[in-house]
Scaffold this motif. Structure first.
Motif, mmCIF file in Angstrom:
data_model
loop_
_atom_site.group_PDB
_atom_site.id
_atom_site.type_symbol
_atom_site.label_atom_id
_atom_site.label_comp_id
_atom_site.label_asym_id
_atom_site.label_seq_id
_atom_site.Cartn_x
_atom_site.Cartn_y
_atom_site.Cartn_z
ATOM 1 N N ARG A 50 -6.337 -25.668 13.755
ATOM 2 C CA ARG A 50 -5.199 -25.912 14.234
ATOM 3 C C ARG A 50 -4.244 -26.523 13.160
ATOM 4 O O ARG A 50 -4.784 -27.004 12.117
ATOM 5 C CB ARG A 50 -5.353 -26.906 15.544
ATOM 6 N N ALA A 56 1.177 -37.521 7.716
ATOM 7 C CA ALA A 56 1.296 -38.740 8.943
ATOM 8 C C ALA A 56 -0.124 -39.510 8.641
ATOM 9 O O ALA A 56 -0.140 -40.773 8.749
ATOM 10 C CB ALA A 56 1.539 -38.359 10.211
ATOM 11 N N GLU A 60 -0.430 -43.237 7.337
ATOM 12 C CA GLU A 60 -0.998 -44.354 8.152
ATOM 13 C C GLU A 60 -2.004 -45.138 7.253
ATOM 14 O O GLU A 60 -2.032 -46.389 7.239
ATOM 15 C CB GLU A 60 -1.998 -43.565 9.207
ATOM 16 N N TRP A 82 1.358 -45.649 15.777
ATOM 17 C CA TRP A 82 0.982 -46.934 16.512
ATOM 18 C C TRP A 82 2.072 -47.291 17.519
ATOM 19 O O TRP A 82 2.010 -48.305 18.090
ATOM 20 C CB TRP A 82 0.903 -47.871 15.412
ATOM 21 N N ASN A 85 0.283 -47.590 21.071
ATOM 22 C CA ASN A 85 -0.539 -48.697 21.090
ATOM 23 C C ASN A 85 0.246 -50.114 20.809
ATOM 24 O O ASN A 85 -0.250 -51.146 21.545
ATOM 25 C CB ASN A 85 -1.772 -48.669 20.240
ATOM 26 N N ASP A 183 -11.837 -40.529 18.579
ATOM 27 C CA ASP A 183 -11.207 -39.361 19.396
ATOM 28 C C ASP A 183 -11.204 -38.229 18.646
ATOM 29 O O ASP A 183 -10.555 -38.073 17.758
ATOM 30 C CB ASP A 183 -9.962 -39.939 19.796
ATOM 31 N N GLY A 187 -8.096 -38.320 16.674
ATOM 32 C CA GLY A 187 -8.287 -39.427 15.752
ATOM 33 C C GLY A 187 -9.016 -38.673 14.339
ATOM 34 O O GLY A 187 -8.683 -39.117 13.266
ATOM 35 N N PHE A 190 -7.249 -37.053 11.606
ATOM 36 C CA PHE A 190 -6.584 -37.958 10.723
ATOM 37 C C PHE A 190 -7.663 -38.641 9.760
ATOM 38 O O PHE A 190 -7.516 -38.912 8.893
ATOM 39 C CB PHE A 190 -5.984 -39.336 11.537
ATOM 40 N N TYR A 223 -11.833 -36.610 25.327
ATOM 41 C CA TYR A 223 -11.128 -36.990 26.656
ATOM 42 C C TYR A 223 -11.196 -35.887 27.520
ATOM 43 O O TYR A 223 -10.810 -34.707 27.051
ATOM 44 C CB TYR A 223 -9.730 -37.706 26.593
ATOM 45 N N PHE A 281 -2.823 -37.835 24.573
ATOM 46 C CA PHE A 281 -3.144 -39.074 23.822
ATOM 47 C C PHE A 281 -3.421 -39.973 24.986
ATOM 48 O O PHE A 281 -2.402 -40.126 25.924
ATOM 49 C CB PHE A 281 -2.097 -39.334 22.828
ATOM 50 N N SER A 282 -4.652 -40.657 24.952
ATOM 51 C CA SER A 282 -4.733 -41.992 25.929
ATOM 52 C C SER A 282 -4.533 -43.138 25.346
ATOM 53 O O SER A 282 -5.356 -43.599 24.292
ATOM 54 C CB SER A 282 -6.191 -41.639 26.504
#
Ligand SMILES: Nc1nc(=O)c2c([nH]1)NC[C@@H]1CN(c3ccc(C(=O)N[C@@H](CCC(=O)O)C(=O)O)cc3)CN21
Ligand SMILES: O=c1ccn([C@H]2C[C@H](O)[C@@H](COP(=O)(O)O)O2)c(=O)[nH]1
Length: 283
Positions: A50, A56, A60, A82, A85, A183, A187, A190, A223, A281-282
């Motif tokens: 993908r 980004a 980070e 961020w 969160n 994740d 995650g 990244f 998830y 995204f949770s």
């Protein structure tokens, strides 16, 4: 790329459902994953099944290395990760330590650059490591850790990839990074980039050859609301060859990273990928 796909497949095949109180979304989970990245041969571990928004992820990392504590600072350097969160999690919004809009509290880079000692003074873990490595010193404790259990309630999230150990063998620098919670669809895309770039960058500014980056994950999960996209879309695609990463050779010191370096000092060459997939995204 193969090790990433193998981990995703392993979670789909062998994962166990685990309820998650913080997000309210359950996760298909496996324990223990060991990934490694060949920084010496510049095999940049970018997801090809993908589209990866790797700039980004690099931004980070730069924010962590600078000790940022606000989602606004991350946005300013091209990283939106961020916002949620810092501003949408109920427990953090109700936490009396939160200092208004965008505050993340004492997380990640704050611990890395400004760990508070019992006497109130502050320790710059990253600078100590860079100074030692630049002199060719590896004291077997060249560790930067963001994991400070005594200050968890002062931050919006406990750090996930929390400890980075640098090791020198002759003139080759290695990195071992530890992650407590991952994740995998969002995650890890990244975090793989960040392990690779952290080793490449620290090798460059301390004057060493990069070797391998070892990435150790305890709890790796997908998830519930991401599972279908992973199993029926991303895992059905054929990966492409790894691209290469070019880092601006003028980056020569920690001060450079703190002052003028941006995500555009990093360029990916030969990135061929499938279409983007938008994973939920949770928070
Ligand atoms: N549930 C959860 N998963 C995470 O991976 C995660 C957290 N929370 N909280 C803290 C940070 C924030 N991270 C994030 C947050 C968002 C994206 C994300 O939305 N990525 C998109 C596109 C990003 C972009 O366009 O810049 C992606 O498709 O990868 C990735 C990592 C990683 N971490
Ligand atoms: O760099 C990161 C930061 C966060 N994550 C993921 C891992 C989990 O899904 C959540 C954090 O939730 P906890 O309840 O604190 O474990 O964020 C990641 O994969 N990488």
């Amino acid at each position: 790329m193969k090790q990433y796909l193998d981990l995703c497949q392993r979670i789909v095949d062998e994962g166990v459902w685990v309820e998650n109180k913080r997000t309210g979304t359950k996760c298909l989970t496996v324990i223990n994953a060991d990934l490694e990245y060949d920084v010496a041969n510049n095999k940049f571990p970018l997801i090809t099944t993908r589209k990866s928004f790797y700039k980004a992820a690099i931004a980070e990392l730069l924010g962590y290395l600078r000790g940022y504590d606000s989602a606004a600072q991350f946005r300013d350097i091209g990283c939106m990760t961020w916002n949620a969160n810092a501003n949408e999690n109920k427990a953090w919004l109700e936490n009396p330590h939160r200092r208004g809009e965008d505050d993340m509290g004492r997380v990640y880079g704050v611990q890395g650059r400004s760990w508070q000692r019992p006497d109130g003074s502050h320790l710059d873990q990253l600078k100590k490591v860079i100074d030692n490595l630049s002199k060719g010193i590896d004291d077997r404790g060249e560790i930067v850790t963001f994991y400070n259990p005594g200050e968890f309630e002062l931050g919006c999230l406990r750090p996930c990839m929390h400890t980075h150990t640098f090791s020198l063998l002759g003139d080759t620098l290695y990195l071992t990074s530890y992650q407590r919670s991952c994740d995998v669809p969002l995650g890890l895309n990244f975090n793989q980039i960040q392990c690779f770039v952290l080793l490449a960058l620290v090798a460059q500014i301390t004057g060493h050859k990069p070797g391998k980056a070892y990435h150790k994950i305890a709890n790796a999960h997908i998830y519930e609301n991401q599972l279908e996209l992973m199993r029926d879309v991303q895992l059905k695609r054929e990966p492409f060859a790894s691209p290469e990463l070019k880092i601006n050779p003028n980056i020569k010191s920690l001060e450079d990273i703190e002052s003028w370096v941006t995500k555009d000092d990093f360029e990916v060459v030969g990135y061929q990928c499938h279409d983007a997939i938008k994973y939920p995204f949770s928070v």
